[in-house]
Motif scaffolding. Structure first.
Motif, PDB file in Angstrom:
ATOM      1  N   TRP A  98      -3.957   4.659   5.051  1.00 40.83           N
ATOM      2  CA  TRP A  98      -3.736   3.313   5.593  1.00 40.83           C
ATOM      3  C   TRP A  98      -4.654   3.063   6.787  1.00 40.83           C
ATOM      4  O   TRP A  98      -5.287   2.015   6.889  1.00 40.83           O
ATOM      5  N   HIS A 152       2.804  -1.488   4.453  1.00 43.31           N
ATOM      6  CA  HIS A 152       2.604  -0.050   4.233  1.00 43.31           C
ATOM      7  C   HIS A 152       3.943   0.634   3.978  1.00 43.31           C
ATOM      8  O   HIS A 152       4.786   0.708   4.873  1.00 43.31           O
ATOM      9  N   HIS A 170      -7.068  -0.721   4.655  1.00 45.65           N
ATOM     10  CA  HIS A 170      -6.030  -1.311   3.825  1.00 45.65           C
ATOM     11  C   HIS A 170      -6.250  -2.819   3.721  1.00 45.65           C
ATOM     12  O   HIS A 170      -6.992  -3.415   4.501  1.00 45.65           O
ATOM     13  N   CYS A 205      -2.944   1.735  -4.636  1.00 44.12           N
ATOM     14  CA  CYS A 205      -3.238   3.042  -4.076  1.00 44.12           C
ATOM     15  C   CYS A 205      -4.757   3.121  -3.941  1.00 44.12           C
ATOM     16  O   CYS A 205      -5.402   2.094  -3.728  1.00 44.12           O
ATOM     17  N   GLN A 207      -0.219   7.622   5.716  1.00 49.97           N
ATOM     18  CA  GLN A 207      -0.668   6.981   6.955  1.00 49.97           C
ATOM     19  C   GLN A 207      -2.165   7.145   7.184  1.00 49.97           C
ATOM     20  O   GLN A 207      -2.845   6.209   7.593  1.00 49.97           O
ATOM     21  N   PRO A 212       4.700   4.202   2.084  1.00 50.49           N
ATOM     22  CA  PRO A 212       4.359   5.359   1.253  1.00 50.49           C
ATOM     23  C   PRO A 212       5.403   5.537   0.146  1.00 50.49           C
ATOM     24  O   PRO A 212       6.601   5.290   0.360  1.00 50.49           O
ATOM     25  N   ASP A 236       0.876  -1.173   0.000  1.00 50.40           N
ATOM     26  CA  ASP A 236       0.000   0.000   0.000  1.00 50.40           C
ATOM     27  C   ASP A 236       0.910   1.219   0.000  1.00 50.40           C
ATOM     28  O   ASP A 236       1.689   1.420   0.929  1.00 50.40           O
ATOM     29  N   SER A 237       0.794   2.029  -1.032  1.00 54.26           N
ATOM     30  CA  SER A 237       1.713   3.163  -1.196  1.00 54.26           C
ATOM     31  C   SER A 237       1.142   4.495  -0.714  1.00 54.26           C
ATOM     32  O   SER A 237       1.730   5.540  -0.941  1.00 54.26           O
ATOM     33  N   ARG A 238       0.008   4.447  -0.015  1.00 57.54           N
ATOM     34  CA  ARG A 238      -0.664   5.687   0.407  1.00 57.54           C
ATOM     35  C   ARG A 238      -0.104   6.216   1.728  1.00 57.54           C
ATOM     36  O   ARG A 238       0.656   5.560   2.416  1.00 57.54           O
TER      37      ARG A 238
END
Length: 158
Positions: A60, A70, A64, A94, A57, A72, A53-55
């Protein structure tokens, strides 16, 4: 009497030759994975796949994919060496189709030498297909959106 044929929007540009189509579609599948396939691999415990998961905090925490890591995007170069085993295929995600964050993350992993795929549909389609997700407050799940998956929740097997 002659019948005029309607112009075709589909055929106004001819379809590609079969060999070109094979190369194009095989190429897409080499770069992309869909939500159902990612879910199937996570459920089966397939080794060698790491979902990232590149999003940020806050995203997340909102929700998620269970089992995802996790990282970013801005921290991939820093954190990947300790969180992603060498040789593992990374699957980035994302928010959804309107966001290119997973694409940016996939590029960052590729630059580090990782085999990588982007999960098309992102977190949005994970949730819309009725799969469970984790939040900062615990597990959650929403009903299947029948515009994205069969109402039964059983894979469409496409």
């Amino acid at each position: 009497m002659t019948t005029a044929l309607a112009a075709s929007a589909v055929l106004s540009v001819p379809a590609a030759p079969s060999a070109d189509a094979v190369a194009h579609y095989a190429g897409r599948l080499a770069f992309e994975a869909d939500v159902s396939d990612v879910h199937a691999d996570l459920t089966a415990g397939v080794a060698g796949v790491v979902v990232v998961d590149s999003r940020a905090q806050v995203a997340w925490d909102q929700g998620h994919i269970p089992g995802a890591v996790h990282i970013p995007t801005a921290r991939i170069a820093e954190l990947a060496p300790e969180l992603v085993p060498a040789g593992a295929t990374v699957v980035t995600y994302c928010w959804g189709p309107g966001c290119n964050g997973a694409t940016r993350a996939a590029l960052a992993f590729a630059r580090l030498g990782h085999p990588v795929k982007e999960m098309i549909g992102g977190f949005e389609y994970w949730v819309r297909e009725g799969f469970a997700f984790d939040t900062a407050h615990g597990a959650d799940r929403r009903p299947v959106d029948d515009l994205t998956a069969p109402r039964t929740g059983i894979s469409c097997a496409c």
